[in-house]
Design a protein around this motif. Structure first.
Motif, mmCIF file in Angstrom:
data_model
loop_
_atom_site.group_PDB
_atom_site.id
_atom_site.type_symbol
_atom_site.label_atom_id
_atom_site.label_comp_id
_atom_site.label_asym_id
_atom_site.label_seq_id
_atom_site.Cartn_x
_atom_site.Cartn_y
_atom_site.Cartn_z
ATOM 1 N N SER A 156 -5.543 3.332 6.067
ATOM 2 C CA SER A 156 -5.561 2.739 7.460
ATOM 3 C C SER A 156 -5.737 0.943 8.039
ATOM 4 O O SER A 156 -6.635 0.040 7.630
ATOM 5 C CB SER A 156 -6.856 3.519 8.455
ATOM 6 N N GLU A 158 0.996 -1.257 0.154
ATOM 7 C CA GLU A 158 0.138 0.179 -0.015
ATOM 8 C C GLU A 158 1.201 1.548 -0.201
ATOM 9 O O GLU A 158 0.840 2.009 -1.166
ATOM 10 C CB GLU A 158 -1.242 -0.306 1.848
ATOM 11 N N LEU A 212 -1.215 7.118 5.199
ATOM 12 C CA LEU A 212 -1.354 5.918 5.566
ATOM 13 C C LEU A 212 -1.251 6.042 7.214
ATOM 14 O O LEU A 212 -0.782 6.199 8.138
ATOM 15 C CB LEU A 212 -0.561 5.023 4.876
#
Lengths: 388, 388
Positions: free
Chosen positions: A173, A25, A134
């Motif tokens: 998250s 990510e 993030l």
């Protein structure tokens, strides 16, 4: 009923062992990562090592900024902005509680402008973009992991100001309930009070809006009331921690708002308390909320209290609405001050009358707070007095 | 409790007069639009003109495909794919009910592959990408405006197959409750039954999962029970239509699933009914659901029925769980067959016993349907018999 736009494109990995997706990510957003965290408890729990290991596995370069304090200061934001600019950071990774997450969001915005980041608050400077953020939250409370807001304090000016801006919304998250196992019973209680307040600020509203959202809010309040005491007694109860964690995100990500326009009441009042006294946000909210409810209760608002009392606390629906309303305030007080064991008064936490006028004036912006009931300076001073 | 990924980046404009944003949203995705719709009722209501006017205002080029039927056929999908390829379509705009939306999603996927779109269902061909889809739903039911699924029928093979694939998720949906004012009382009832089933397929589950999600599902079921009869009696009641509309999206967008793994039960059974008899999906579900509940009720599952009965229908919690469970089925039947006025049996809608074996075998894929209770062919046949 007002129209609204729903737009919450945050991706959430929920549960244990999801951190294996962190590298992939982060990599979507670049190569150079700024890792931010607080006082270092993540080093004790092993979370720091786990995060760093995933960053390294993905072949990313990373920089660190630690020491972000509760009620995060503009000074931390400035430090972060400086690193972002100096090191050409592509993406920020905030690991910690709401304070770390909030400060990091404003670093991400500050990195995209030339001016001092405090101007976002003092001058309401536009937030047109931000670096991607993030998050790996370690506390169920502020909901910062799924919303576009952040609250920053400036001790020099005794300001504590929250602001919402779309570019601050985290991209991804990682919500692992086990990361909240080490949260103390006291902080768990404060987090629960914070979440309750996030919901109540929206729920206590006389605008016609969607019943389905009221039902959702009642469900979340029941969830908090059910699980906060369990998490305090059994800190490693996964079910309790998981329910609190997912509720904390949904309590404030905007979904509950629907088309309601009303301003919040207790949060602006509380921000003035913690700006001066640096008390835990959730504790301040717990003291204020039942007194604010008492202050706002009258024939025009009683129906909302009745709905709250019956649907959240299961109070007998056949009682007189005003009786249910008063009982609902008692139940909430019992929850905050007995079940969660939080302090009940300003006096107990060292907040004195001498600053009431200044704090009240700031809380209503010198004019009026258009919350559940419009509150002017003298109204807020009265609520503060009721908290003594 | 299982881990899960939450990722629903659909932007929703909710409410009246939001169509003014249609042009700007379409323009993000390109210049050449394929507008799809059903039997033309949107021309009568003026929605067609409103949509076309916004498309023109934005200076976009557009093509049309109309005539998408309920229980949409693979033939419509093929037609749409052909237009997309021939006209180099950039973005699809589906205006209509779930059938139009579902068919359009599969056109968007079909436009990105060389093979016949039926191979997505017959061969489970991969869905790696799709053209962007925007939607303007005119019915609160399938939730297709906020989910990544679509159900397509093939009359030649008597198949009706649903499939979910991330690239099918709409980019933007415009949910205007007034666009559902012309939905007939009967179709409003079928839509309500469909939504109830979307929730119940997930709610009736013995896996440990998040209580907060159960609360949310109970809230949505209460919303449907409260507002569907109002919308039937007062088709232009905005509050009722708005609550049903937002509930339809959240009933099936994936949020309620959390980490639950269980397959659905009534939907696969119903798809076999409407594949052969072409009955309205929601009606089939209404007939099946209470009988399926009866069939699955035993000592191992009773606690879920108890929770449902107490929290959704307000049945006295002090009664024996089995008594509450049975009463909850009665309440649901009363809602479907008396309040909503839907037909109660297969016999009344012309479904005969002769196809039961074939349909039951297909519904369980020739093996077992791993739903609330595992159902093999003979179980499903028995449920069908209970529906006669």
């Amino acid at each position: 009923m007002n129209s609204f736009v729903y737009d919450i494109p945050v991706k959430v990995y929920f549960g244990e062992n999801q951190l294996s997706h962190l590298g992939e990510e982060l990599s979507r957003y670049g190569k150079r990562v700024l890792l931010t965290y607080g006082g270092g408890s993540i080093k004790k729990t092993g979370l720091y090592d786990a995060v760093v290991s995933e960053i390294k596995k993905a072949g990313l370069e990373f920089y660190e900024l630690s020491g972000i304090a509760p009620n995060p200061r503009i000074e931390s934001v400035r430090e972060g902005v400086e690193i972002c600019k100096r090191e050409n950071i592509d993406v920020l990774l905030a690991v910690g509680g709401g304070s770390t997450l909030d400060a990091t969001k404003w670093m991400a915005a500050g990195a995209c402008v030339e001016h001092d980041p405090w101007e976002f608050f003092s001058q309401w400077a536009p937030v047109e973009k931000a670096l991607p953020v993030l998050t790996v939250p370690t506390l169920a409370a502020t909901g910062s992991e799924m919303d576009a807001g952040g609250v920053i304090s400036n001790p020099e000016t005794q300001d504590k100001i929250g602001r919402v801006a779309k570019p601050l919304l985290p991209k991804v998250s990682f919500l692992d309930p086990t990361n909240t196992y080490t949260v103390s019973p006291y902080q768990t209680a404060c987090g629960a009070a914070d979440m309750m307040s996030h919901i109540m600020e929206v729920y206590f509203n006389m605008e016609t809006d969607l019943y389905m959202l009221d039902c959702f809010m009642e469900g979340m309040m029941k969830t908090i009331i059910k699980y906060a005491p369990i998490a305090m007694k059994e800190p490693e109860n996964y079910e309790a921690r998981a329910n609190l964690m997912w509720t904390s995100s949904w309590a404030i990500n905007g979904f509950t708002h629907g088309g309601k326009q009303q301003e919040w009441s207790c949060h602006p009042m509380e921000h003035e308390l913690s700006a001066i006294y640096d008390i835990t946000h959730g504790l301040g909210l717990a003291i204020l909320t039942p007194r604010w409810m008492e202050y706002c209760l009258d024939e025009t608002t009683v129906s909302k209290y009745y709905q709250f009392g019956v649907n959240v606390f299961g109070i007998d629906a056949s009682l007189e609405p005003m009786a249910v309303a008063k009982e609902s305030i008692e139940w909430l007080s019992k929850f905050f001050f007995e079940t969660l064991g939080l302090k009940r008064t300003f006096t107990e936490v060292g907040i004195e009358k001498k600053n009431f006028a200044v704090m009240a004036k700031k809380a209503c912006g010198g004019d009026v707070l258009l919350g559940f009931k419009p509150l002017r300076q003298q109204d807020i001073e009265q609520i503060f007095e009721m908290c003594l």
